[in-house]
Design a protein around this motif. Structure first.
Motif, PDB file in Angstrom:
ATOM      1  N   UNK A 232       0.498  -1.137  -0.029  1.00 60.41           N
ATOM      2  CA  UNK A 232      -0.230  -0.169  -0.098  1.00 60.41           C
ATOM      3  C   UNK A 232       0.818   1.058  -0.057  1.00 60.41           C
ATOM      4  N   UNK A 233       0.451   2.609  -0.784  1.00 58.41           N
ATOM      5  CA  UNK A 233       0.961   3.800  -0.757  1.00 58.41           C
ATOM      6  C   UNK A 233       0.084   4.740  -0.194  1.00 58.41           C
ATOM      7  N   UNK A 234       0.902   5.281   0.459  1.00 53.78           N
ATOM      8  CA  UNK A 234      -0.177   6.720   1.146  1.00 53.78           C
ATOM      9  C   UNK A 234       0.892   8.168   0.134  1.00 53.78           C
ATOM     10  N   UNK A 235       0.168   8.560  -0.381  1.00 51.88           N
ATOM     11  CA  UNK A 235       0.483   9.971  -0.846  1.00 51.88           C
ATOM     12  C   UNK A 235       0.306  11.508  -0.663  1.00 51.88           C
ATOM     13  N   UNK A 236       0.392  12.499  -0.480  1.00 51.74           N
ATOM     14  CA  UNK A 236       0.134  13.151   0.188  1.00 51.74           C
ATOM     15  C   UNK A 236      -0.661  14.365  -0.872  1.00 51.74           C
ATOM     16  N   UNK A 237      -1.892  15.219  -0.780  1.00 49.47           N
ATOM     17  CA  UNK A 237      -1.715  15.734  -1.889  1.00 49.47           C
ATOM     18  C   UNK A 237      -2.189  17.246  -1.838  1.00 49.47           C
ATOM     19  N   UNK A 238      -1.224  18.193  -1.678  1.00 48.35           N
ATOM     20  CA  UNK A 238      -1.517  19.305  -1.119  1.00 48.35           C
ATOM     21  C   UNK A 238      -0.733  20.157  -0.006  1.00 48.35           C
ATOM     22  N   UNK A 239      -0.065  18.678   0.154  1.00 47.30           N
ATOM     23  CA  UNK A 239       1.727  18.828   1.319  1.00 47.30           C
ATOM     24  C   UNK A 239       2.196  18.212   1.194  1.00 47.30           C
ATOM     25  N   UNK A 240       3.564  18.590   1.598  1.00 49.91           N
ATOM     26  CA  UNK A 240       5.016  17.693   1.919  1.00 49.91           C
ATOM     27  C   UNK A 240       4.750  16.772   3.405  1.00 49.91           C
ATOM     28  N   UNK A 241       5.007  15.892   2.755  1.00 48.94           N
ATOM     29  CA  UNK A 241       4.709  14.901   4.443  1.00 48.94           C
ATOM     30  C   UNK A 241       6.101  14.685   5.280  1.00 48.94           C
ATOM     31  N   UNK A 242       7.007  15.123   4.918  1.00 47.05           N
ATOM     32  CA  UNK A 242       8.700  15.049   5.438  1.00 47.05           C
ATOM     33  C   UNK A 242       8.418  15.513   7.233  1.00 47.05           C
ATOM     34  N   UNK A 243       7.083  16.138   7.193  1.00 44.08           N
ATOM     35  CA  UNK A 243       7.275  16.546   8.750  1.00 44.08           C
ATOM     36  C   UNK A 243       6.361  16.109   9.628  1.00 44.08           C
ATOM     37  N   UNK A 244       6.127  14.788   9.198  1.00 41.73           N
ATOM     38  CA  UNK A 244       4.634  14.285   9.688  1.00 41.73           C
ATOM     39  C   UNK A 244       4.341  12.715   9.834  1.00 41.73           C
ATOM     40  N   UNK A 245       4.361  12.023  11.018  1.00 38.56           N
ATOM     41  CA  UNK A 245       4.463  11.011  10.817  1.00 38.56           C
ATOM     42  C   UNK A 245       3.141  10.264  10.427  1.00 38.56           C
ATOM     43  N   UNK A 246       3.259   9.256   9.677  1.00 31.74           N
ATOM     44  CA  UNK A 246       2.519   8.583   9.107  1.00 31.74           C
ATOM     45  C   UNK A 246       2.074   7.208   9.616  1.00 31.74           C
ATOM     46  N   UNK A 247       0.719   7.246  10.363  1.00 32.92           N
ATOM     47  CA  UNK A 247      -0.181   6.157  11.108  1.00 32.92           C
ATOM     48  C   UNK A 247      -0.560   5.219   9.962  1.00 32.92           C
ATOM     49  N   UNK A 248      -1.411   4.121   9.780  1.00 30.74           N
ATOM     50  CA  UNK A 248      -1.754   3.425   9.100  1.00 30.74           C
ATOM     51  C   UNK A 248      -1.958   2.959   9.949  1.00 30.74           C
TER      52      UNK A 248
END
Length: 127
Positions: free
Chosen positions: A20-36
């Motif tokens: 699975x992939x999770x991509x951001x639309x309208x933001x950059x993810x480098x400052x965010x933790x990502x949970x599944x």
């Protein structure tokens, strides 16, 4: 307003793999933790895995430990969840969600405090 988009779900047989992939639309993810997270029919949403913004030691729930691998590619602005040795009990809708820097809200299941959620990707494991 930015949001997340999951992709890569599908129907597989037990023992097979999916990513699975999770991509951001309208933001950059480098400052965010990502949970599944995932939710099976008739069941509550449950945690699966989380990776902090700096990509430190990921968190895995016992049910997926050793089979799932979370990773991030900040150059591509996406996070992946590699799922191996899939079992029927892994069936459900998988969601990714973003929170600032650490997996704090993931750990505490503060679902309302995430900054963004995806729409979900269906994963079905069946023979």
């Amino acid at each position: 307003q930015w949001h997340l988009v999951e992709s890569g779900g599908g129907l597989v047989q037990p023992g097979e793999s999916l990513t699975l992939s999770c991509v951001a639309s309208g933001a950059t993810l480098n400052q965010f933790a990502i949970g599944w997270f995932r939710q099976a029919p008739g069941k509550a949403r449950e945690k699966v895995s989380c990776i902090s913004s700096h990509g430190g030691t990921p968190l895995y729930e016992d049910s997926v430990k050793g089979r799932f691998t979370i990773s991030r590619d900040n150059t591509e602005n996406r996070v992946h969840l590699q799922m191996n040795s899939l079992k029927p009990e892994d069936t459900g809708v998988y969601y990714c969600a973003a929170e600032w820097f650490t997996c704090y809200h993931y750990i505490n299941q503060n679902y309302d405090n995430f900054d963004a959620w995806g729409q979900g990707a269906q994963v079905t494991v069946s023979s």
